[in-house]
Scaffold this active site. Sequence first.
Site, PDB file in Angstrom:
ATOM      1  N   HIS A   1     -11.618  12.784   0.443  1.00  0.00           N
ATOM      2  CA  HIS A   1     -11.674  11.447   1.031  1.00  0.00           C
ATOM      3  C   HIS A   1     -11.607  11.386   2.543  1.00  0.00           C
ATOM      4  O   HIS A   1     -12.377  10.666   3.163  1.00  0.00           O
ATOM      5  CB  HIS A   1     -10.515  10.636   0.433  1.00  0.00           C
ATOM      6  CG  HIS A   1     -10.503   9.204   0.823  1.00  0.00           C
ATOM      7  ND1 HIS A   1     -11.571   8.369   0.584  1.00  0.00           N
ATOM      8  CD2 HIS A   1      -9.559   8.425   1.443  1.00  0.00           C
ATOM      9  CE1 HIS A   1     -11.280   7.140   1.021  1.00  0.00           C
ATOM     10  NE2 HIS A   1     -10.079   7.168   1.566  1.00  0.00           N
TER      11      HIS A   1
ATOM     12  N   LEU B   1     -14.740   5.742  -4.690  1.00  0.00           N
ATOM     13  CA  LEU B   1     -13.359   5.347  -4.439  1.00  0.00           C
ATOM     14  C   LEU B   1     -12.932   4.134  -5.267  1.00  0.00           C
ATOM     15  O   LEU B   1     -13.636   3.136  -5.338  1.00  0.00           O
ATOM     16  CB  LEU B   1     -13.227   5.009  -2.948  1.00  0.00           C
ATOM     17  CG  LEU B   1     -11.839   4.643  -2.460  1.00  0.00           C
ATOM     18  CD1 LEU B   1     -10.910   5.828  -2.589  1.00  0.00           C
ATOM     19  CD2 LEU B   1     -11.913   4.180  -1.005  1.00  0.00           C
TER      20      LEU B   1
ATOM     21  N   PHE C   1       0.850  -1.178   0.000  1.00  0.00           N
ATOM     22  CA  PHE C   1       0.000   0.000   0.000  1.00  0.00           C
ATOM     23  C   PHE C   1       0.891   1.235   0.000  1.00  0.00           C
ATOM     24  O   PHE C   1       2.060   1.171   0.392  1.00  0.00           O
ATOM     25  CB  PHE C   1      -0.918   0.010   1.231  1.00  0.00           C
ATOM     26  CG  PHE C   1      -2.378   0.017   0.889  1.00  0.00           C
ATOM     27  CD1 PHE C   1      -3.036  -1.135   0.544  1.00  0.00           C
ATOM     28  CD2 PHE C   1      -3.095   1.202   0.889  1.00  0.00           C
ATOM     29  CE1 PHE C   1      -4.377  -1.131   0.215  1.00  0.00           C
ATOM     30  CE2 PHE C   1      -4.439   1.225   0.560  1.00  0.00           C
ATOM     31  CZ  PHE C   1      -5.085   0.053   0.216  1.00  0.00           C
TER      32      PHE C   1
ATOM     33  N   ARG D   1      -2.627  11.237   5.782  1.00  0.00           N
ATOM     34  CA  ARG D   1      -2.756   9.867   6.284  1.00  0.00           C
ATOM     35  C   ARG D   1      -2.272   8.847   5.251  1.00  0.00           C
ATOM     36  O   ARG D   1      -2.526   9.016   4.058  1.00  0.00           O
ATOM     37  CB  ARG D   1      -4.219   9.576   6.623  1.00  0.00           C
ATOM     38  CG  ARG D   1      -4.465   8.139   7.040  1.00  0.00           C
ATOM     39  CD  ARG D   1      -5.881   7.894   7.479  1.00  0.00           C
ATOM     40  NE  ARG D   1      -6.874   7.988   6.425  1.00  0.00           N
ATOM     41  CZ  ARG D   1      -7.079   7.067   5.476  1.00  0.00           C
ATOM     42  NH1 ARG D   1      -6.322   5.983   5.418  1.00  0.00           N
ATOM     43  NH2 ARG D   1      -8.028   7.229   4.582  1.00  0.00           N
TER      44      ARG D   1
ATOM     45  N   HIS E   1      -8.113  11.624  -2.158  1.00  0.00           N
ATOM     46  CA  HIS E   1      -7.626  10.321  -2.627  1.00  0.00           C
ATOM     47  C   HIS E   1      -7.357  10.441  -4.125  1.00  0.00           C
ATOM     48  O   HIS E   1      -8.195  10.978  -4.854  1.00  0.00           O
ATOM     49  CB  HIS E   1      -8.675   9.247  -2.350  1.00  0.00           C
ATOM     50  CG  HIS E   1      -8.169   7.857  -2.523  1.00  0.00           C
ATOM     51  ND1 HIS E   1      -7.855   7.325  -3.748  1.00  0.00           N
ATOM     52  CD2 HIS E   1      -7.901   6.881  -1.619  1.00  0.00           C
ATOM     53  CE1 HIS E   1      -7.427   6.081  -3.589  1.00  0.00           C
ATOM     54  NE2 HIS E   1      -7.442   5.784  -2.312  1.00  0.00           N
TER      55      HIS E   1
ATOM     56  N   GLN F   1      -7.514  15.152   3.072  1.00  0.00           N
ATOM     57  CA  GLN F   1      -6.918  14.292   2.041  1.00  0.00           C
ATOM     58  C   GLN F   1      -7.815  14.104   0.823  1.00  0.00           C
ATOM     59  O   GLN F   1      -8.988  13.750   0.954  1.00  0.00           O
ATOM     60  CB  GLN F   1      -6.633  12.915   2.635  1.00  0.00           C
ATOM     61  CG  GLN F   1      -6.050  11.928   1.634  1.00  0.00           C
ATOM     62  CD  GLN F   1      -5.542  10.670   2.319  1.00  0.00           C
ATOM     63  OE1 GLN F   1      -6.279   9.733   2.557  1.00  0.00           O
ATOM     64  NE2 GLN F   1      -4.260  10.661   2.642  1.00  0.00           N
TER      65      GLN F   1
ATOM     66  N   GLU G   1      -6.592   2.178  -3.416  1.00  0.00           N
ATOM     67  CA  GLU G   1      -5.153   2.166  -3.633  1.00  0.00           C
ATOM     68  C   GLU G   1      -4.639   0.730  -3.811  1.00  0.00           C
ATOM     69  O   GLU G   1      -3.555   0.506  -4.345  1.00  0.00           O
ATOM     70  CB  GLU G   1      -4.515   2.794  -2.396  1.00  0.00           C
ATOM     71  CG  GLU G   1      -3.101   3.232  -2.530  1.00  0.00           C
ATOM     72  CD  GLU G   1      -2.695   4.075  -1.312  1.00  0.00           C
ATOM     73  OE1 GLU G   1      -3.368   5.088  -1.026  1.00  0.00           O
ATOM     74  OE2 GLU G   1      -1.731   3.706  -0.647  1.00  0.00           O
TER      75      GLU G   1
ATOM     76  N   ARG H   1      -0.578   9.484  -0.712  1.00  0.00           N
ATOM     77  CA  ARG H   1      -1.702   9.990  -1.494  1.00  0.00           C
ATOM     78  C   ARG H   1      -1.580  11.469  -1.869  1.00  0.00           C
ATOM     79  O   ARG H   1      -1.986  11.865  -2.958  1.00  0.00           O
ATOM     80  CB  ARG H   1      -2.993   9.764  -0.709  1.00  0.00           C
ATOM     81  CG  ARG H   1      -3.349   8.303  -0.650  1.00  0.00           C
ATOM     82  CD  ARG H   1      -4.533   8.056   0.231  1.00  0.00           C
ATOM     83  NE  ARG H   1      -4.847   6.628   0.212  1.00  0.00           N
ATOM     84  CZ  ARG H   1      -5.745   6.067   1.006  1.00  0.00           C
ATOM     85  NH1 ARG H   1      -6.419   6.800   1.878  1.00  0.00           N
ATOM     86  NH2 ARG H   1      -5.983   4.780   0.931  1.00  0.00           N
TER      87      ARG H   1
END
Lengths: 578, 241
Positions: free
Chosen positions: A351, A247, A115, A393, A237, A235, A250, A281
Amino acid sequence: MVHQFDTVIVGSGGAGLYAALEASQQSKTAVLSKLYPIRSHTGAAQGGISAALGNVEEDKPEWHAFDTVKGGDYLVDQQAANILTEEAVQAVYDLENRGLPFNRTPEGRIDQRRFGGHTRNFGEGPVRRACYAADRTGHMILQTLYQQCIKNEVAFFDEFQVVDLLLDGTTTQGVVAVELATGELHVFAAKAVLFATGGFGRIFKITSNAYANTGDGPAVCARRGIPLEDMEFYQFHPTGIMGLGILISEAVRGEGGILRNREGERFMQRYSPTLLDLAPRDIVARSILTEIRAGQGIRGDRKIDDYVHLDATHLGKAVLSSKLPDITGFCKTYLGIDPAETPIPVLPTAHYAMGGIPTDVHGRVIMDGTGTIVRGLYAAGECACVSVHGANRLGTNSLLDLVVFGRRAGQHIGDYVKQADMPQPNATAADEARAFIDRLTDGSSGPHGGHITDEMQTTMMEKVGIYRNQKEMQAAVDDIQALRQRYRSVRVQDTAKPFNTDLLEIIELGNLLDLSLLTAAAALDRRESRGAHSREDFPARDDDNWLKHSLAYLEGDTVRLDYKAVDTSIWEPKPRTY
Amino acid sequence: MNIILNIQRYNPDVDDAPHFKEYEVEVGPNQRLLDALMQVKRFQDGSLGFRKSCAHGVCGSDAMRINGKDGLACKTLIKEVAQKDGDTVTLEPLRYMPVQRDLIVNQAEFFKKYRSVKPFLINDESVAEKERIQSQDERMQFDDTTNCILCASCYSACPVLQDNSDFLGPAAIAQAYRFIADTRDRGFGERLAVLDQVDGVWPCQNHFKCTQSCPRSILITKRINQTKRLIEKHKQKKGDN
């Protein structure tokens, strides 16, 4: 109606349910949720939950903590990050032991995948750290925790919307809520209140967030004088479905998916030579926007809604169907394409709120820059700011946050309520909430909320988005103030009492407007670029002046900003490259 | 294009019975039916009642009857239900559950039946390793049933419930299967009391309406039949002894 509980938990996503499981073993606990509990947005989280299990390759909690700190551009409180990553390991085993159906390795252990921003040995290269259940990890966590709540007979109040927090000085007395089914106001007197209301992505036009993500907990707290921390860090995304914002995990890139521009170029190799498409991100989202602005989007017209391709065609149908089945389904349903054959058109989507209600590592709410605790008040999950996410994050750390800190808060509450007295809110406790609702429903004519919602979301998207500058953010603050002014004359169109969802949405809009103002004002004040906060007029990180958390106080129609120190006791801030 | 939403309305405070009301909305073929409903709610009639949340088919809030078929408004595209200007889409609340307001139904009975099958992992054995070991093949035995979002589309679609309102219903049985087919679970005996009774698994007559309506593509009918076979096998074994 007045109820009495030791503990009231507001919100029934992952953080609320985990806290409820812990607190209900030691105290009389009620969970209030404006939805049915299993409808919460934790269920939409896809890719995974990180823990240094080391099931498929060597890994250590310390590496995970470092990645979290660096990913958050050094605005993370470092001891809190250590707690997050050390407790991650047992937290994942506990979920498995309680029935969570993780994907498995050939040896039958919990499988792990890559990730963004998660590395081995302090940044040498990607590591397999994300434990996952296909691309439905959040759904499985929510289901597992709800199942455990059924087993443990936790008491739920479904479809109760919390509208006010009762405080006596710095001691919690309970909350006031509207029961959707009847429209009646209820006072819940409680020794301890935990807010676990999730995010507020609905301040933006294009978002991965649910309609329900309206930041009710933070807004209620802000109106009662509690500052919100680090609100400027929101954030985006990198990969939402073009136009819809849904979404695309990721995990697609974790499994090998590649972002490409109109030339078919893997452009991330120019922005992040080591981690490529698995950079954090904020970096990937900015890179996409930079490509689009340079005319390298797929259409090439440099417009704000141009897009890039997320190419998963080389992964093969087997990987897509076993590890990314929901993503495959979303593409088929909403785009009419099969990602095994056609690249996915994607754009960044609003996000996750890194900021929120300030807490310590036990979930206790802190009401100022000097560490003053509000007795009996707790927050956990996305609505809280511990801070383990800092300015950005990392993927998979949100599910981890709500499990680790939801549980810690629940345990702390269990101890706290044993020595606390049952508060006695006075008879006028619900008066302010009642006056507010009476005004919305007094039958006089006024504007409806629909257009205000639309304008707020457009303003925030265009002026407080991925790239920011003084002029636009000032305009956003002014716009939002004007909308808040208009909001004062809003009236419901629905005059009925039972299931008045019109009233509910207008209450939610009020919360979103307050959070929009706090977000825009905090962003305007921070004159540097850090993590998700990228200023065109202050493009560099400025540790000398801005290595500090912001605290935004809502004082009537103005926002007052204060600051507090960041815990950098383990790692010295360094330039952030990947 | 402009389409007509013909929506069942009901306000228990003033209406003796449900009635229909039409709304004209401008939508594109690739928009969600939920987008059309939100247009009505935000810009035409704030009093319209329906549940919603995630808007992409994972939370289960906006299940309803769409032109007589059960499904999620956020997972139904306009082009699936209307092709040209003036086409009408009829929206009604889910069946077999009391209507509380417009498209909102009381799901208490549905959740009561769900809870009755003990939908949680039952296993008191101590865990020898850090995680319980399970092969990926074993995990895949019950994979699709873990996708359930308890939207109740299958429940509303089930023809058996028309005549037998006590029938446990497809969602609850599929969730029982999710655990009894999990190699880590030890709760088959405990669940048998609920499943192996006259209103348990047996009323299912394989109409397949549940499977057809499921927005999460769960093979519900198949899982019900597998549950029946597991019960029969268990009883046979008991009889042999």
